[in-house]
Write an enzyme that holds these catalytic residues in place. Structure first.
Site, PDB file in Angstrom:
ATOM      1  N   ASP A  53     -13.276  20.946-107.076  1.00 50.41           N
ATOM      2  CA  ASP A  53     -13.264  20.673-108.461  1.00 50.41           C
ATOM      3  C   ASP A  53     -12.285  20.784-109.271  1.00 50.41           C
ATOM      4  OD1 ASP A  53     -16.032  19.598-107.705  1.00 50.41           O
ATOM      5  OD2 ASP A  53     -16.672  21.395-108.526  1.00 50.41           O
ATOM      6  N   TYR A 111     -14.847  30.949 -99.059  1.00 54.46           N
ATOM      7  CA  TYR A 111     -14.566  30.886-100.624  1.00 54.46           C
ATOM      8  C   TYR A 111     -14.475  32.180-101.036  1.00 54.46           C
ATOM      9  CZ  TYR A 111     -15.243  25.770-100.792  1.00 54.46           C
ATOM     10  OH  TYR A 111     -15.386  24.524-100.628  1.00 54.46           O
TER      11      TYR A 111
END
Length: 249
Positions: A53, A111
């Site tokens: 994003d 992540y």
């Protein structure tokens, strides 16, 4: 056509995400513009393993693309690296099988999420760590994060309105460390796949638990009910990094 796989990193601060969108700057658009020049004006489409994003960074995003001829790998990497903007780095390029697909090939993603607990915050890290200027009980966060490991339905940790039907995912690693020198918390998650905003929602929930505004067993309630309203707020995107993608042999 020859298929190439590349590992790239980027500073997500000035991007509206990875995936091409009209009238905004994206990672995909910048790389495709460079490939257009390197491919004699012929358009080349890239495919990414993860669609990060706006504001999200990457150490190890993986892409693939096709070119009509064999290229020297280092020259191709160098050309891509030097002709893309400074906030994109092309780390490695290799030739792969024609059926390789960066997104659909079975893989695990890792992540990392950085949280600045400093009061005041570190201004040099304002784009690279999410500031949380409240007290956090590290031992409580460490206990709570263990509940996220394993295979669960993560409906309660995804953004509402997502079109993905199967929200069962497996997280093989969920850890948190504290860097006493910087005052940062470092969250790490490895899994077979992640839902939209899942990592940011998990971090937001863990911080609320660490701050004493939610009990540890709130994680269990969220996983069992699938109710997003029981989870904490979505952590800001600037602390999130796509760290590594590992493909199964």
């Amino acid at each position: 056509m020859i298929r190439y796989k590349a590992i790239i990193s980027y500073d997500g601060t000035n991007f509206s995400g990875f995936q091409r969108q009209p009238q905004v700057r994206t990672v995909q658009e910048e790389i495709e513009k460079t490939l257009l020049r390197l491919n004699s004006g012929q358009a080349v489409k890239i495919h990414g393993a993860g669609r990060t994003d706006a504001g999200v960074h990457a150490y190890g995003q993986v892409i693939h693309f096709d070119l009509p001829q064999q290229r020297d790998l280092e020259k191709l990497r160098f050309g891509l690296d030097t002709q893309t903007p400074d906030d994109i780095d092309v780390i490695q390029v290799e030739q792969v099988a024609d059926d390789f697909h960066a997104r659909y090939q079975k893989h695990r993603k890792t992540y990392e999420f950085l949280v600045d607990l400093g009061r005041p915050k570190n201004p040099l890290m304002r784009h690279y760590a999410t500031h949380f200027p409240y007290k956090v009980d590290f031992s409580v966060v460490k206990a709570a994060i263990k509940k996220l490991r394993g295979t669960h339905d993560f409906t309660g940790f995804t953004a509402s309105g997502t079109s993905v039907e199967n929200k069962v995912r497996t997280i093989s690693r969920a850890t948190v460390e504290k860097d006493d020198k910087t005052g940062f918390l470092i969250f790490t998650f490895t899994g077979s796949g992640f839902l939209y905003k899942q990592v940011r929602n998990m971090v937001g929930t863990l911080l609320k638990i660490g701050n004493g505004r939610m009990p540890i067993d709130q994680i269990d309630r969220i996983l069992e009910s699938g109710d997003r309203s029981l989870a904490g707020p979505t952590a800001a995107s600037n602390g999130l990094y796509l760290k590594e993608i590992i493909y199964d042999d």
